[in-house]
Scaffold this active site. Structure first.
Site, PDB file in Angstrom:
ATOM      1  N   ASP A 103     -24.822 -30.000  48.816  1.00 17.93           N
ATOM      2  CA  ASP A 103     -25.812 -29.970  49.895  1.00 17.93           C
ATOM      3  C   ASP A 103     -26.277 -28.532  50.092  1.00 17.93           C
ATOM      4  OD1 ASP A 103     -27.398 -30.626  52.006  1.00 17.93           O
ATOM      5  OD2 ASP A 103     -25.812 -31.318  53.330  1.00 17.93           O
ATOM      6  N   ASP A 129     -32.598 -31.780  48.774  1.00 17.19           N
ATOM      7  CA  ASP A 129     -31.576 -30.741  48.921  1.00 17.19           C
ATOM      8  C   ASP A 129     -30.148 -31.254  48.822  1.00 17.19           C
ATOM      9  OD1 ASP A 129     -31.560 -32.155  51.282  1.00 17.19           O
ATOM     10  OD2 ASP A 129     -31.515 -30.402  52.590  1.00 17.19           O
ATOM     11  N   GLU A 130     -29.939 -32.477  48.364  1.00 18.01           N
ATOM     12  CA  GLU A 130     -28.561 -32.948  48.235  1.00 18.01           C
ATOM     13  C   GLU A 130     -28.435 -33.996  47.144  1.00 18.01           C
ATOM     14  OE1 GLU A 130     -26.834 -35.531  51.281  1.00 18.01           O
ATOM     15  OE2 GLU A 130     -28.774 -35.503  52.312  1.00 18.01           O
TER      16      GLU A 130
END
Length: 443
Positions: free
Chosen positions: A25, A143-144
């Site tokens: 993350d 983003d993860e």
């Protein structure tokens, strides 16, 4: 699961507890991207959002750097509230209409608009590293992502392997990520939030329930504010309380999700890390320690990268309709160019020729990173198309030039089904139970 490199002496085991899942993350990803573009922002309070310009009345914070959070600025906060907590640094200009002589430099911050195209280009670099480090990757958002690294490492050295991932991303891309490692997806996700920023938390087999027990219910995977409130109204304050509860009232209150909450509070989660769909593009990039101005070294990199992406497309059984290049100029000026073909092809020579041709625009510029990609993929088990057929059919015009606004954005590089959130209404993976506004904001 595919066979891949494994540490010597490590035997495969089908036991679920032997699975090694990483949840990666990014930390304040949008703000980190802005700092790549503007190094002067490092260490300063940075707010990324919309609605802060004069005349705009509606807006929200997409992300706030950790420095900005110290002033009370939070993701999903109204931009007007954020400005009350942290006025814009521009307000210190003596000629500004809203100049407040009582403000000091330390009481203000920088505001930047959301630039999803740019953030996606940075995210594609992170994704390349993740796919290089794991056989199975499930991309959840920009983003993860979840990684199954069972075939790449062992529990005895899982922390070192995870640190290798974070170090590569920091060194090669320039952003920081936090990683949680656990035998299950839900525990890995919770672990990645446990020690932000730049955190690494490893929850080993047999430790999951003990790790979860003291956590408040709103930290459980899939629990939002409404569910947390209802759980507390039932007298359940922690994961241990949920794990020890009678599951029937939970099922009555939340349906099948109640059983899922009960199981996950006990550390039970048999979901496997699975890709969300076929990739939309393949890309490879190469960075230099210092900007390179001479044309020849850059063209050599282009040829190597073109060969690599074409080879991967062939191994994956993919045809492609678009060939593109990237040139990153200092400090972080991202430029992309692409050319669309008349139809799907599998031809490494064509990829190299087009990539070289597209890159001529930047051959004398100082370049810190170059990249090549093939996009608009089609997967076929047979009937691989050749370049000659398309070029002959087009009579030399089988490809058309697109500028950086080509229809297949770089954000889909090596992605699953390309559903990274790009607006306040975009949706995350339903398994995460995140609201649509949370999808837009960046933690």
């Amino acid at each position: 699961m595919s066979e891949g490199p494994r540490l010597p002496g490590v035997e495969a085991d089908d036991d679920d507890e032997d699975r090694i899942v990483c949840h990666v993350d990014a930390d304040c990803f949008y703000a980190s991207c802005e700092r790549l573009r503007e190094p002067a922002l490092r260490g300063e309070p940075v707010v990324v959002g919309m609605g802060y310009e004069p005349g705009e009345t509606v807006g929200a914070v997409a992300t706030a750097s950790y420095e900005a959070r110290e002033f009370g600025v939070e993701s999903a906060q109204a931009i007007s509230t954020a400005l009350e907590h942290l006025p814009r640094r521009a307000a210190l200009d003596p000629d500004a209409d809203d100049h407040d002589p009582e403000l000091t430099r330390e009481e203000t911050g920088f505001y930047r608009p959301v630039d999803m195209d740019y953030y996606e280009s940075v995210a594609s670099e992170v994704r390349d590293i993740l796919h290089d480090c794991a056989d199975v990757v499930r991309e959840v958002s920009i983003d993860e992502a979840y990684l199954d690294v069972t075939e790449r490492t062992a529990w005895e050295v899982a922390d070192g392997f995870a640190r290798h991932i974070t170090d590569r991303i920091r060194r090669e891309v320039g952003v920081t990520v936090s990683v949680g490692v656990a035998p299950t997806m839900s525990a890995a996700k919770i672990a990645s939030d446990f020690d932000k920023p730049d955190g690494l938390t490893v929850v080993r087999p047999g430790e999951v329930r003990e790790f979860l027990a003291p956590l408040e219910v709103d930290l459980l995977h899939g629990v939002g504010p409404v569910t947390a409130r209802e759980l507390r109204e039932m007298g359940l304050e922690t994961a241990a309380d949920v794990a020890a509860a009678d599951p029937e009232p939970l099922v009555e209150a939340f349906g099948e999700r109640g059983r899922e909450l009960y199981d996950r509070a006990r550390g039970d989660d048999d979901r496997r890390v699975e890709p969300k769909g076929e990739p939309k593009s393949f890309s490879r990039e190469s960075a230099s320690a210092d900007p390179v101005s001479e044309p020849e070294p850059k063209y050599e990199q282009i040829e190597t990268l073109a060969s690599a992406v074409a080879d991967r497309a062939r191994r994956e059984g993919a045809l492609y309709r678009t060939v593109g290049v990237k040139a990153v100029l200092p400090p972080y000026d991202v430029n992309t160019r692409a050319r669309s073909l008349s139809g799907p092809v599998d031809d490494p020579d064509l990829v190299e020729r087009i990539a070289r041709d597209l890159f001529t625009e930047f051959e004398t510029d100082p370049v810190r990173k170059v990249g090549v990609r093939v996009a608009n993929l089609e997967f076929a088990a047979a009937d691989q198309a050749s370049l000659d057929g398309w070029e002959r059919r087009a009579d030399g015009g089988g490809a058309t030039d697109d500028d950086s606004s080509d229809s297949d954005p770089e954000s889909t590089s090596d992605s699953g089904d390309g559903d990274e959130p790009a607006s306040p209404n975009a949706a995350r993976d339903p398994e995460d139970g995140q609201s649509s506004l949370t999808d837009f904001v960046d933690r």
